[in-house]
Design a protein around this motif. Structure first.
Motif, PDB file in Angstrom:
ATOM      1  N   CYS B 108     -50.182   8.286 -13.684  1.00 44.01           N
ATOM      2  CA  CYS B 108     -50.397   9.130 -12.539  1.00 44.01           C
ATOM      3  C   CYS B 108     -51.218  10.603 -12.905  1.00 44.01           C
ATOM      4  O   CYS B 108     -50.988  10.836 -13.899  1.00 44.01           O
ATOM      5  CB  CYS B 108     -48.737   9.508 -12.061  1.00 44.01           C
ATOM      6  SG  CYS B 108     -48.569  10.985 -11.025  1.00 44.01           S
ATOM      7  N   CYS B 113     -45.708  15.576 -13.308  1.00 45.12           N
ATOM      8  CA  CYS B 113     -45.158  14.015 -12.898  1.00 45.12           C
ATOM      9  C   CYS B 113     -44.251  13.805 -14.324  1.00 45.12           C
ATOM     10  O   CYS B 113     -44.778  14.038 -15.358  1.00 45.12           O
ATOM     11  CB  CYS B 113     -46.363  12.982 -12.740  1.00 45.12           C
ATOM     12  SG  CYS B 113     -45.244  11.413 -12.705  1.00 45.12           S
ATOM     13  N   THR B 115     -44.025  11.293 -15.689  1.00 42.35           N
ATOM     14  CA  THR B 115     -44.639  10.319 -16.766  1.00 42.35           C
ATOM     15  C   THR B 115     -45.899  11.051 -17.498  1.00 42.35           C
ATOM     16  O   THR B 115     -46.412  10.370 -18.363  1.00 42.35           O
ATOM     17  CB  THR B 115     -45.464   9.111 -15.992  1.00 42.35           C
ATOM     18  OG1 THR B 115     -46.225   9.761 -14.941  1.00 42.35           O
ATOM     19  CG2 THR B 115     -44.477   8.248 -15.271  1.00 42.35           C
ATOM     20  N   CYS B 138     -47.888   7.234  -6.887  1.00 45.75           N
ATOM     21  CA  CYS B 138     -46.876   6.937  -8.213  1.00 45.75           C
ATOM     22  C   CYS B 138     -45.586   6.690  -7.991  1.00 45.75           C
ATOM     23  O   CYS B 138     -44.967   7.094  -6.812  1.00 45.75           O
ATOM     24  CB  CYS B 138     -46.898   8.348  -9.027  1.00 45.75           C
ATOM     25  SG  CYS B 138     -45.673   8.286 -10.472  1.00 45.75           S
ATOM     26  N   CYS B 141     -43.016   9.598  -8.977  1.00 51.70           N
ATOM     27  CA  CYS B 141     -43.321  11.102  -8.251  1.00 51.70           C
ATOM     28  C   CYS B 141     -43.524  11.030  -6.625  1.00 51.70           C
ATOM     29  O   CYS B 141     -43.459  11.785  -5.998  1.00 51.70           O
ATOM     30  CB  CYS B 141     -44.141  12.189  -8.823  1.00 51.70           C
ATOM     31  SG  CYS B 141     -45.649  11.849  -8.698  1.00 51.70           S
TER      32      CYS B 141
HETATM   33 ZN   LIG Z   1     -46.470  10.478 -10.726  1.00 57.18          ZN
END
Ligand SMILES: [Zn+2]
Lengths: 310, 155
Positions: B108, B113, B115, B138, B141
């Motif tokens: 992402c 986010c 991640t 994503c 998010c």
């Molecule tokens: Zn994300």
């Protein structure tokens, strides 16, 4: 498990069902009846960023239902030492039956839900979702007007960055509510969101003029314009305090019109409004308790009886 | 026929045809074809083609790409066609399939986010919300991904 990450996790019927449960739980939330529906259950309250109001209302909801709460304090803890969210969640999974998470990073709630077995309730992830706020807002609107349908709801303030108003407006159009969006030009609701709202076939009107919307409104939802959203002081100064509501401004309003605000307020609602029958923001804040009770019960698979306390 | 012959002029291996022009190097990267210590590779770039205007073609000798390896290409070359070559002829044709989820294929691109923290162990996950036009979000998010940006953030 029954997570609540975004409002999309709930159908309209489920929303109504939860609001009905919350209504039945009102006397429990007020401490008039003791109904230990969640006795023996433990809630993990995971606030990776501060939100006293939300944290306390979850804590109150859990305790009023006879459950226990364990709190994560991130300052000085393993989180501050750089522990991953995944690892923190593994620990919480062992300590509690359900967890509420508030996190500065977007997607943290869904990530947590994927990391553990216990149900996760999202209490705000970055600029993302905060569905329990939306649910308590819906509860408050329905409590005042008896319905969510065919109302005219005016949203005021920072509609560009404000996730509260984005999420609420998405939920309202699902029930056919008419929306009036009031903001300074620079803080208008993003176009893609407005288009998305209109795609539900409801009226969405945009204006900068709050005064012109008051007589037709069933609900006026005020929000504060947050300083931290602006790159510099000058930009903020231009729009800070453009909307200041006083009791006098409301003289032409419908008698059952309510004024809401997610709180804390800065100066957008003058204390004189507090004295009017329109002021609903403190009740709204309290409504976090019965609404979150209903959501805790739902996620833990506990039915709220038709007659609570009998 | 002469076109096909040119493309299949390897003894054994995989031919990835109809790659959007200029994307062949990225395709190699996504397939984990390491130029330094890999099988012989032939690249044909910017070949005129009726189907996509201009195209790239990638030939990898002595390696048969699996379906799951090929499915990684859905992000940048969803219309590529793939032939498995054995003894100079097409033994199998494979299509690239766009699944509902892209797991650990690209990350992402949203700066805030969850991640973005490289130490978080759960896989990068993108949900395909529409295939024509390709739109992915994503799974954590929920942000819609810019396809150009995404092609640059393949894992
Ligand atoms: Zn994300």
């Amino acid at each position: 498990m029954r997570d609540l990450i975004t409002m999309d996790d709930l159908s309209n019927d489920e929303i109504i069902e939860i609001l009905d449960s919350a209504e039945r739980l009102l006397p429990v939330a007020m401490g008039e009846i003791y109904a230990p529906l969640l006795q023996g259950k433990v809630l993990g309250n995971l606030f990776f960023e501060n939100s006293t109001r939300t944290r306390m209302s979850f804590e109150s909801a859990m305790k009023r239902l006879g459950g226990e709460v364990v709190n994560l304090s991130s300052v000085g803890s393993s989180v501050a030492k750089g522990e991953t969210l995944y690892d923190t969640m593994q620990m919480v999974d062992g300590y509690s039956d359900i967890a509420v998470i508030r996190h500065p990073r977007q997607g943290a709630a869904q990530y947590s839900a994927d990391a553990v077995e216990i149900p996760i309730l999202n209490a705000g992830d970055g600029a993302g979702n905060h569905p329990t706020q939306t649910m308590l807002d819906l509860f408050t609107i329905r409590q005042a007007h008896g319905t969510l349908e065919d109302l005219n709801i005016v949203l005021v303030g920072d509609l560009r960055f404000g996730r509260t108003t984005h999420s609420l407006s998405h939920a309202l159009v699902r029930f056919g509510t008419k929306l009036t969006l009031v903001s300074p030009e620079t803080l208008r609701m993003p176009n893609e969101i407005v288009r998305d709202l209109q795609s539900h076939g409801v009226d969405v009107t945009e204006t900068e003029d709050l005064a012109s919307t008051i007589t037709e409104a069933d609900v006026i939802y005020m929000t504060r314009i947050q300083k931290e959203r602006f790159p510099d002081e000058d930009e903020y100064a231009k729009v800070a305090g453009v909307y200041k509501m006083t009791a006098e401004d409301l003289s032409g309003a419908k008698s059952n019109m309510i004024v809401m605000h997610p709180l804390p307020r800065v100066n957008e609602i003058h204390p004189s409004v507090d004295e009017t029958a329109h002021a609903c923001y403190f009740k709204q804040a309290f409504n976090g308790v019965p609404t979150r009770m209903a959501l805790l019960c739902r996620s833990l698979g506990v039915d709220v009886p038709k007659e609570v306390g009998e | 026929m002469s076109e096909m012959r040119r493309v299949t002029a390897i003894c054994n291996g995989t031919v990835v045809d109809h790659i959007p022009s200029g994307k062949a190097l990225q395709v190699m990267q996504m397939l984990g074809v390491n130029v330094g210590r890999s099988n012989p590779i032939s690249l044909v770039m910017n070949v005129p083609s009726g189907k996509v205007g201009r195209k790239d073609v990638l030939k990898i000798e002595d390696r048969e790409l699996t379906q799951s390896e090929l499915d990684r290409l859905a992000l940048i070359a969803p219309n590529a066609s793939v032939a498995i070559i054995r003894n100079y002829s097409v033994a199998e044709k494979r299509e690239i399939e766009l699944g509902k989820e892209l797991v650990n294929i690209a990350r992402c691109s949203f700066w805030n986010c969850i991640t973005q923290n490289d130490r978080e162990p759960l896989p990068h996950k993108l949900r395909v919300v529409s295939s024509e036009p390709l739109e992915v979000r994503c799974a954590y998010c929920g942000r819609a991904q810019d396809m150009e940006e995404l092609a640059g953030s393949v894992i």
